[in-house]
Structures are given as structure tokens and as C-alpha cells.
Design an enzyme around this catalytic site. Structure first.
Site, PDB file in Angstrom:
ATOM      1  N   GLU A 157       0.883  -1.135  -0.163  1.00 22.67           N
ATOM      2  CA  GLU A 157      -0.121  -0.108  -0.066  1.00 22.67           C
ATOM      3  C   GLU A 157       0.779   1.305  -0.097  1.00 22.67           C
ATOM      4  OE1 GLU A 157      -2.783  -0.337   3.261  1.00 22.67           O
ATOM      5  OE2 GLU A 157      -3.789  -2.095   2.330  1.00 22.67           O
ATOM      6  N   GLU A 263      -5.589 -11.135  -1.749  1.00 19.69           N
ATOM      7  CA  GLU A 263      -6.500 -11.104  -0.514  1.00 19.69           C
ATOM      8  C   GLU A 263      -7.818 -10.951  -1.025  1.00 19.69           C
ATOM      9  OE1 GLU A 263      -5.386  -7.711   2.061  1.00 19.69           O
ATOM     10  OE2 GLU A 263      -3.373  -8.113   1.740  1.00 19.69           O
TER      11      GLU A 263
HETATM   12  C1  XIL Z   1      -6.531  -6.973   7.900  1.00 17.55           C
HETATM   13  C2  XIL Z   1      -6.906  -8.172   8.896  1.00 17.55           C
HETATM   14  O1  XIL Z   1      -7.732  -9.195   8.038  1.00 17.55           O
HETATM   15  C3  XIL Z   1      -7.671  -8.123  10.183  1.00 17.55           C
HETATM   16  O2  XIL Z   1      -7.755  -8.931  10.898  1.00 17.55           O
HETATM   17  C4  XIL Z   1      -6.814  -7.049  10.874  1.00 17.55           C
HETATM   18  O3  XIL Z   1      -7.522  -6.505  11.977  1.00 17.55           O
HETATM   19  C5  XIL Z   1      -6.626  -5.741   9.877  1.00 17.55           C
HETATM   20  O4  XIL Z   1      -6.012  -6.195   8.611  1.00 17.55           O
HETATM   21  N1  XIL Z   1      -5.148  -5.064   3.600  1.00 17.55           N
HETATM   22  C6  XIL Z   1      -3.935  -5.922   3.782  1.00 17.55           C
HETATM   23  C7  XIL Z   1      -4.383  -6.937   5.130  1.00 17.55           C
HETATM   24  O5  XIL Z   1      -3.007  -6.122   3.580  1.00 17.55           O
HETATM   25  O6  XIL Z   1      -3.326  -7.176   6.063  1.00 17.55           O
HETATM   26  C8  XIL Z   1      -5.697  -6.541   6.021  1.00 17.55           C
HETATM   27  O7  XIL Z   1      -5.950  -7.526   7.059  1.00 17.55           O
HETATM   28  C9  XIL Z   1      -6.662  -6.076   4.923  1.00 17.55           C
HETATM   29  C10 XIL Z   1      -6.433  -5.118   4.102  1.00 17.55           C
END
Ligand code: XIL
Length: 374
Positions: A157, A263
Site C-alpha cells: 500500500e 486477498e
Molecule cells: C486485515 C486483517 O484481516 C484483520 O484481521 C486486521 O484486523 C486488519 O488487517 N489489507 C491488508 C491486510 O493488506 O493485511 C488487511 O488484513 C486487510 C487490508
């Protein structure tokens, strides 16, 4: 193909089977030879507190990512003090099951303790101090799993929605070269690991262009960048044009780099506003019942629409399977999903392939079915 369709329709009526049931098709088999299919696992799952989930994961997936356990705040909560227990357990599980691990994540502005960016007096740390902390962190984490964690998401990011560099404490404290430094340290720690840049909303043309500029700049400097990660936290209306998603895969492939869908989830809930597209953890919208319409259950019609949307993404991914290295879902089942608490806390969302009862949803079967046409 016809035989597989018959088997599938029989399975569709056999709703009483358990999720670990060998009768249920396996995603990793369905996409064998195309790309890896993975899931994020949370701490409880990794530590074996939900054995049925791990059994299902082993049958369905051939890649795993720690949902939180490898983030800086978890793995190095205090300077030089590492907590390896959950990450070690994840890597051990993956090795026993013959799965690949993606390391998430080395350098990010979220879920990173404040001390990282501060000097002894609580003022902003110097460039040298930040670089040395970054190097030591990366050497320790990547070094520990050298040869065992194949993929590393090195920087997460770093871009704004318009494609410019996000003003994070890393950028402000080190300068623009923080990104290449992170890749260099990771490459030194494990020269065989595949290192990539990861971000959300990379389907958006301006952000896509920013990622292309960023990665091309790294390539010109000879930095070992080995791929681009598209997070893929989507909704029923965004991306509005799937052609944008496809164009990003093509643009990244044109750089000679594989694309990792890192993701994936598709929220079925109303988006409170454009800032809730994507995955910026700083967004926190006030709860409102109108934003939580399916607290009592997911209507069939919505489940079916979600399934068609998943299938449409998979048709694109399959069409580009030469360029797509893996597709990872951000969690195993709806109950576990972070989307229940982002961008609004306390909602009931249904973004994944398995329901709260552990049963495969329409989206699961739609994705499996999409593999028949290849
Ligand atoms: C999220 C997790 O799923 C949660 O459990 C945590 O509280 C916050 O982070 N982008 C990312 C991930 O790269 O690491 C994030 O994961 C979601 C957004």
C-alpha cells in the site's frame, strides 16, 4: 466435461455433506496447472484451535498466508524481540501439507508499532535509524524462513488512489528510495524468494499507472521485483467494470511480472461511500442498520449474484492463467472475515466461499464450474 457436470449437480443437491468431505470438489485440483489457490489463516486457525477448518484448508488450498501473524506489530512487537510462535506454526503446517507460503508483509504503514518510527525521545527517527530497523527486521524475518517462505510481500500500500506515493512514515522518514531498500534487504536475506509489491484497488486506471511507474522504476534500477500483488477486496458494484481488472493484469504482465491475487473477497453489503472501496484501514464508518441488511441471513438471490460475480472474475483469471501465479482468499469462511468489521464495525457480511456453518456456498461451486471451460 459432461461427466464432471453430472457429478457437480449431484453434489449441489447433497447439502448435508461436511466441508472436509472428500465428495466436495477441491479448488486446488480444479485449478491445477493454472495457478495456486490459497487462503489467509488467522491465529486461532493456525494454532489448531479449529481442527475441522485446517482439514478443509488442506483439502481445498495449496497456499497459505498469515492474516496477521507476520505483520510487524505481531512478529516484532518491541525492538529486537520477536514472537515467532504463530508464524512458525503456519510454516510448519504448510510444509506438512506441501503448500506454499506467502509472507505478509514486511514494510507497511499499518499494524507497525509506533517505536519503529521514533527515536529515543519520541521524535521522528532519522533516515539512518529507520533504514537500520527496516534492514534488521527484514533480515530477521526473511532470514528465519529462508528457503521455506517462497513469496514475500515486501511493500504494501505505498500508493494513493491517484497513483502518487502515499505519505507514510516510511516515505517521510527515509524518502522515495525506501521501497527499493526494502526489496534489496529482502533479496539479500533470501535471494531465491519471489518478492513483490502489493496494494488494493489496483484495478483503478490511475492507481494501475502508478504501480506500473513504481515497478518499472525498480526494474530499471535492477531491483529484484518478482511480481505484483492485487489485494482484490471487492464489492458487488466495484470494480464497476471488470475490464479494468483485466486491463491491470495485462499491464502488469506486460512488465514481465506474474500477478498474485493476494486477498480476494467480495462483500455483499452496501458500500457507505467511495472511501470504503478498497482496504484503507484508517476508514471507519459509523454503524447504521441500513448498512447491515443481512444480519438475519443471506438471501438466495444475493448469494447467487455473488456467485456469478466470483465466476466472472475467475473467467478472467483463467483467460490470463499464464500471467496469474495465485489467487488467495482473505479468509476461509464468512464468520472469520475482516469485512464483518471494515469499513463499518459489527456488520454481518458474506464475502468468502464457505458460510459460517463451514459449508461451501454458491460462490464456491460457481468458481469450480468456471474451471470446466478451460
Ligand atoms: C486485515 C486483517 O484481516 C484483520 O484481521 C486486521 O484486523 C486488519 O488487517 N489489507 C491488508 C491486510 O493488506 O493485511 C488487511 O488484513 C486487510 C487490508
Amino acid at each position: 466435461m459432461i461427466r464432471r457436470m453430472i457429478v457437480l449437480s449431484v453434489l449441489l443437491t447433497a447439502t448435508a455433506t461436511s466441508a472436509a468431505d472428500p465428495e466436495i470438489p477441491s479448488l486446488k485440483r480444479a485449478f491445477e496447472g493454472d495457478f495456486l489457490v490459497g487462503t489467509a489463516l488467522n491465529r486461532e486457525q493456525i494454532l489448531g484451535q479449529e481442527p475441522a477448518v485446517l482439514e478443509r484448508v488442506a483439502r481445498q488450498f495449496n497456499q497459505v498466508t498469515a492474516e496477521n501473524a507476520m505483520k510487524w506489530e505481531k512478529i516484532e512487537p518491541r525492538e529486537g524481540e520477536f514472537d515467532w510462535a504463530t508464524a512458525d506454526a503456519l510454516v510448519g503446517f504448510a510444509e506438512r501439507q506441501g503448500m506454499q507460503v506467502a509472507g505478509h508483509v514486511l514494510v507497511w504503514h499499518q499494524q507497525t508499532p509506533a517505536w519503529v518510527f521514533e527515536d529515543a525521545d519520541g521524535a521522528q527517527a532519522s533516515r539512518e535509524q529507520l533504514l537500520s530497523r527496516m534492514r534488521e527486521h527484514i533480515q530477521a524475518v526473511v532470514g528465519r524462513y529462508k528457503g521455506r517462505v517462497r513469496y514475500w510481500e515486501v511493500v504494501n500500500e505505498a500508493l494513493n488512489e491517484d497513483g502518487s506515493l502515499r505519505r507514510t512514515p516510511w516515505l517521510e522518514g527515509i524518502g522515495e528510495d525506501y521501497i527499493e531498500k526494502a526489496f534489496e534487504f529482502a533479496h539479500q536475506a533470501d535471494p531465491e524468494a519471489v518478492l513483490y509489491y502489493n496494494d488494493f484497488n489496483l484495478y483503478k486506471p490511475a492507481k494501475r499507472a502508478g504501480a506500473v511507474r513504481l515497478v518499472q522504476g525498480l526494474q530499471e534500477k535492477g531491483v529484484a521485483v518478482g511480481g505484483i500483488g492485487m489485494q482484490a477486496h471487492y464489492g458487488m458494484d466495484h470494480p464497476a467494470r471488470l475490464g479494468d481488472f483485466e486491463a491491470s493484469i495485462e499491464a502488469f504482465a506486460a512488465l514481465g511480472l506474474p500477478v498474485h491475487i493476494t486477498e480476494m473477497d467480495i462483500s455483499v453489503l452496501p458500500m457507505p461511500g467511495p472511501e470504503a472501496e478498497g482496504a484503507d484501514l484508517d476508514v471507519d464508518v459509523e454503524a447504521d442498520q441500513r448498512l447491515n441488511p443481512y444480519a438475519g441471513g443471506l438471501p438466495r438471490e444475493v448469494e447467487e449474484r455473488q456467485a456469478s460475480r466470483y465466476a466472472a472474475f475467475f473467467r478472467i483469471l483463467l483467460a490470463h492463467r499464464e500471467s496469474v501465479a495465485r489467487v488467495t482468499f482473505w479468509g476461509v469462511d464468512d464468520g472469520q472475515s475482516w469485512k464483518n468489521n471494515w469499513p463499518v464495525r459489527g456488520r454481518t457480511d458474506y464475502p468468502l466461499l464457505f458460510g459460517r456453518d463451514g459449508q461451501p456456498k454458491d460462490a464456491f461451486y460457481a468458481i469450480v464450474r468456471s474451471s470446466y471451460s478451460k
